[in-house]
Design a protein around this motif. Structure first.
Motif, PDB file in Angstrom:
ATOM      1  N   LYS A   1       1.200  -1.233   0.221  1.00  0.00           N
ATOM      2  CA  LYS A   1      -0.183  -0.176   0.326  1.00  0.00           C
ATOM      3  C   LYS A   1       0.661   1.577  -0.042  1.00  0.00           C
ATOM      4  CE  LYS A   1      -2.863   0.007   3.587  1.00  0.00           C
ATOM      5  NZ  LYS A   1      -4.033   0.136   4.627  1.00  0.00           N
ATOM      6  N   ASN A   2       0.178   2.809  -0.325  1.00  0.00           N
ATOM      7  CA  ASN A   2       1.171   3.663  -0.218  1.00  0.00           C
ATOM      8  C   ASN A   2       2.409   3.780  -1.142  1.00  0.00           C
ATOM      9  OD1 ASN A   2      -0.552   5.801   0.419  1.00  0.00           O
ATOM     10  ND2 ASN A   2      -0.220   5.925   2.716  1.00  0.00           N
TER      11      ASN A   2
ATOM     12  N   ARG B   1      -3.711   2.941  -3.172  1.00  0.00           N
ATOM     13  CA  ARG B   1      -3.289   3.673  -2.636  1.00  0.00           C
ATOM     14  C   ARG B   1      -2.229   3.634  -3.652  1.00  0.00           C
ATOM     15  NH1 ARG B   1      -4.964   4.122   2.272  1.00  0.00           N
ATOM     16  NH2 ARG B   1      -2.891   3.777   3.807  1.00  0.00           N
TER      17      ARG B   1
ATOM     18  N   SER C   1      -7.773   3.638  -4.922  1.00  0.00           N
ATOM     19  CA  SER C   1      -6.801   3.615  -5.062  1.00  0.00           C
ATOM     20  C   SER C   1      -6.022   4.317  -5.652  1.00  0.00           C
ATOM     21  CB  SER C   1      -6.587   4.162  -3.797  1.00  0.00           C
ATOM     22  OG  SER C   1      -7.817   4.654  -2.543  1.00  0.00           O
TER      23      SER C   1
END
Length: 678
Positions: A298-299, A319, A346
């Protein structure tokens, strides 16, 4: 009983009710804990005195806390890991203590005897949070006193600035969880984790600038060392600095660890593929460890992700920037997968590859929320075990008919739940089937009242009024539909009527144009109206007057007056269509003589010849009258058409007298009418 005394400005321990079990004294200005301050609190299970101004703890400070299970003394910046701040046998009364947090205090190194004289009494301790500050001898950081803590399973680092080697964790052989967040280290040696069996290892924020070549070497040693231990869950967040790709043998090093959960969040990864070497631009598909069941990245800033994952159960790519890649590619090179959960939220996705979920025979949960999707363009018809499909916060206005049919099939075999919350649907008549479908399938849309519905004028209804809005829209659109059908029928009827009227009005003109056009391409007929005609006159008559034509008309006009006649029974071309024969013969004759009888008026072909003659005079003869009527019987005016009456008014007719004297005059006038204008 809970007692929250945080942020009260206390400088001393206040008097507390004896029944309190949870006491919070954080963020005050307490400098001293007097002896026996908690002696009466024999029921106290949790004590938080973090973020105060403590600099010294007397050995009797915690006397009486025999039931205390959790103690937090962090963020007291003047406390040091020494006998000066922590008295010998300070924690001895805490016979039930399981959790101790003394992180983020003074950044001074730990005294050699701190663990032996202070911590060794915590025989029930299961989890400790402590700062790791040291220079060269790492056994001073986690000293021999830890050997007494035989129940210690969790080690959480606060401040972390040491070098890791095979002595760092030698005094904590029973650890199962190591959390080393924000660790800076000058050295990492293979053997630090050798043969350790860890349920959880967090190495977030390694403090390495991964772009510096020496630090890349240290990081690779650390990854290699992981391969010497058993690690069930590995968390490496903010470890890779600005490195865009994982090291080439990253997954290979983890293959022997028995790893089941790998978390690589909060990094700067652009792609997850394996390269032949660190500097080699040739990309190879990643092969995940066979024991890995949960992968979370993630991210990051992933733009490419494609791996072999036949054994993976959960994949979280939330993300990132995979929207463009996933439009044209799948994220797996494996045809058959064991994935049950996939999270692609996302990722700036406006469309997913149609076969992105092919082979996902066990998939139960799909999350594509917070993207730009407008419909389900990807194939999910085979996902019979699918339980949830999260499409919240996208750009969905409605599903097309194909999508609804596919979902209906899935609904029949599963209790699939679809989340369309925070989407703005279109409230118009075209979208009524979709809105009604949601209402009818309400058990599959549990959050339908969280969807907005936008009308054509831009207004949006209250989410809680979804049912009432759909019913009202259906009613309005039904009336509109009935009105539209009636108007359509009326307009269509009017057009048909107008068109039919025009066709009827100009029926003979249209027929004439058709036959003349056809004749023009089939036969070479001169269009010069002043030219020589093949016939002097075309005689139009009904079969009832055949004797008159052959016994009187032909002998007199052709035999005596030398007028060349066109008689259909004699002169029409065999094999040619009769209507085409009539049109051609009229066009090739100077005059058209119509023998008007009741049989003539009742005959379709006689009237056809009459009207074709009229069209010929208008469109091919410059408006000159070429039509002459011979009334063989007496008629009333109302028996004749307006066109015939118009010709009578122009004296373009003659009556047959049927007597000897009158007949002579009749044939003379008829011959003159034929030869007139020659």
């Amino acid at each position: 009983m809970h007692c929250n005394c945080s942020f009260r400005g206390f400088r001393y321990i206040p008097v507390i009710n004896i029944q309190v079990k949870f006491l919070y004294l954080s963020n005050n200005e307490i400098q001293i804990i007097q002896n026996s301050s908690f002696e009466i609190l024999r029921n106290l299970e949790e004590l938080d005195i973090s973020s105060n101004k403590l600099n010294y703890l007397d050995k009797d400070a915690f006397i009486g806390l025999i039931a205390l299970r959790k103690l937090v003394i962090g963020n007291n910046y003047e406390l040091t890991y020494s006998i000066r701040s922590f008295a010998t046998s300070l924690f001895k009364p805490l016979i039930s203590l399981e959790y101790l947090d003394i992180t983020h205090n003074s950044r001074t190194a730990m005294d050699v005897n701190f663990s032996k004289n202070v911590l060794s009494d915590l025989v029930a301790l299961n989890s400790i949070g402590i700062d790791l500050i040291g220079e060269h001898d790492t056994t001073l950081v986690i000293g021999e006193g830890f050997l007494s803590l035989t129940k210690l399973r969790t080690f959480i680092a606060g401040y972390c600035d040491i070098s890791f080697d095979n002595k760092t964790f030698i005094n904590v052989p029973y650890l199962e969880v190591i959390e080393l967040e924000d660790c800076s280290f000058e050295m990492y040696s293979i053997g630090t984790l050798r043969k350790k069996k860890l349920r959880f290892l967090s190495f977030g924020g390694s403090g390495l600038d991964i772009l510096i070549e020496d630090n890349v070497h240290k990081f690779m040693i650390m990854i290699e060392d992981f391969g010497t231990a058993y690690i069930e869950t590995l968390l490496l967040t903010t470890n890779f600095g600005m490195l865009q790709c994982l090291p080439s043998d990253f997954f290979l090093r983890l293959n022997g660890t028995g790893i089941r959960h790998l978390i690589l969040n909060e990094n700067s990864l652009h792609e997850v593929t394996i390269r032949k070497s660190y500097k080699d631009p040739i990309r190879y598909n990643s092969i995940l460890p066979v024991t890995l069941r949960h992968l979370e990245i993630k991210n990051n800033v992933l733009q490419t992700f494609k791996v072999s994952m036949p054994h993976l159960s959960r994949l979280n790519l939330e993300r990132n920037n995979l929207g463009y890649f996933l439009k044209y590619n799948r994220y797996s090179v494996t045809d058959t997968l064991n994935l049950t959960d996939i999270n692609l939220s996302s990722n700036k996705i406006d469309r997913l590859h149609a076969s992105i979920f092919h082979g996902h025979t066990h998939l139960e949960n799909i999350n594509v929320s917070n993207n730009y999707l407008t419909d389900i363009s990807f194939n999910i018809s085979h996902l019979i075990w699918l339980k949830t499909l999260d499409m919240s916060s996208n750009r969905i206005e409605g599903f097309d008919e194909t999508t609804m049919k596919t979902l209906n099939h899935l609904f029949e075999n599963s209790n699939l739940q679809i989340d369309l919350s925070n989407n703005t649907l279109h409230c118009n008549c075209q979208n009524v089937p979709f809105l009604l479908w949601i209402f009818e399938r309400n058990t599959h849309f549990p959050l339908r009242n969280s969807m907005s519905c936008e009308f054509s004028n831009g207004s949006t209804n209250l989410r809680s009024q979804f049912k009432r809005t759909v019913m009202q829209l259906k009613k309005e659109c039904t009336s509109y539909t009935a009105l539209e059908i009636c108007l359509s029928i009326a307009i269509m009827g009017l057009l048909i009527t107008v068109f039919g009227g025009l066709v009827y009005k100009y029926r003979w003109r249209l027929r004439y144009i058709y036959y003349m056009t056809r004749s023009k391409y089939k036969r070479n007929i001169p269009d010069d109206i002043d030219g020589n005609y093949k016939y002097d006159a075309f005689i139009s008559y009904s079969d009832n007057e055949r004797n008159f034509i052959f016994k009187e008309c032909i002998p007199i006009l052709e035999g005596q007056k030398h007028i060349k006649l066109c008689i259909h029974q004699r002169d029409f071309l065999p094999g040619e269509d009769i209507t085409q024969n009539i049109t051609n013969s009229i066009h090739e004759s100077r005059k058209i003589i119509c023998i008007i009888t009741r049989g003539f008026l009742d005959s379709f072909y006689c009237m056809f010849e009459f009207n074709m003659a009229r069209m010929e005079s208008i469109y091919s003869r410059g408006g000159r009258n070429i039509l002459f009527l011979v009334f063989f019987e007496q008629f009333r005016h109302q028996d004749l058409s307006l066109v015939m009456l118009e010709l009578i008014q122009k004296d373009s007719y003659i009556e047959y007298p049927n007597d000897e004297q009158g007949n002579a005059i009749f044939w003379k006038k008829l011959g003159e009418a034929i030869n007139k204008g020659q």
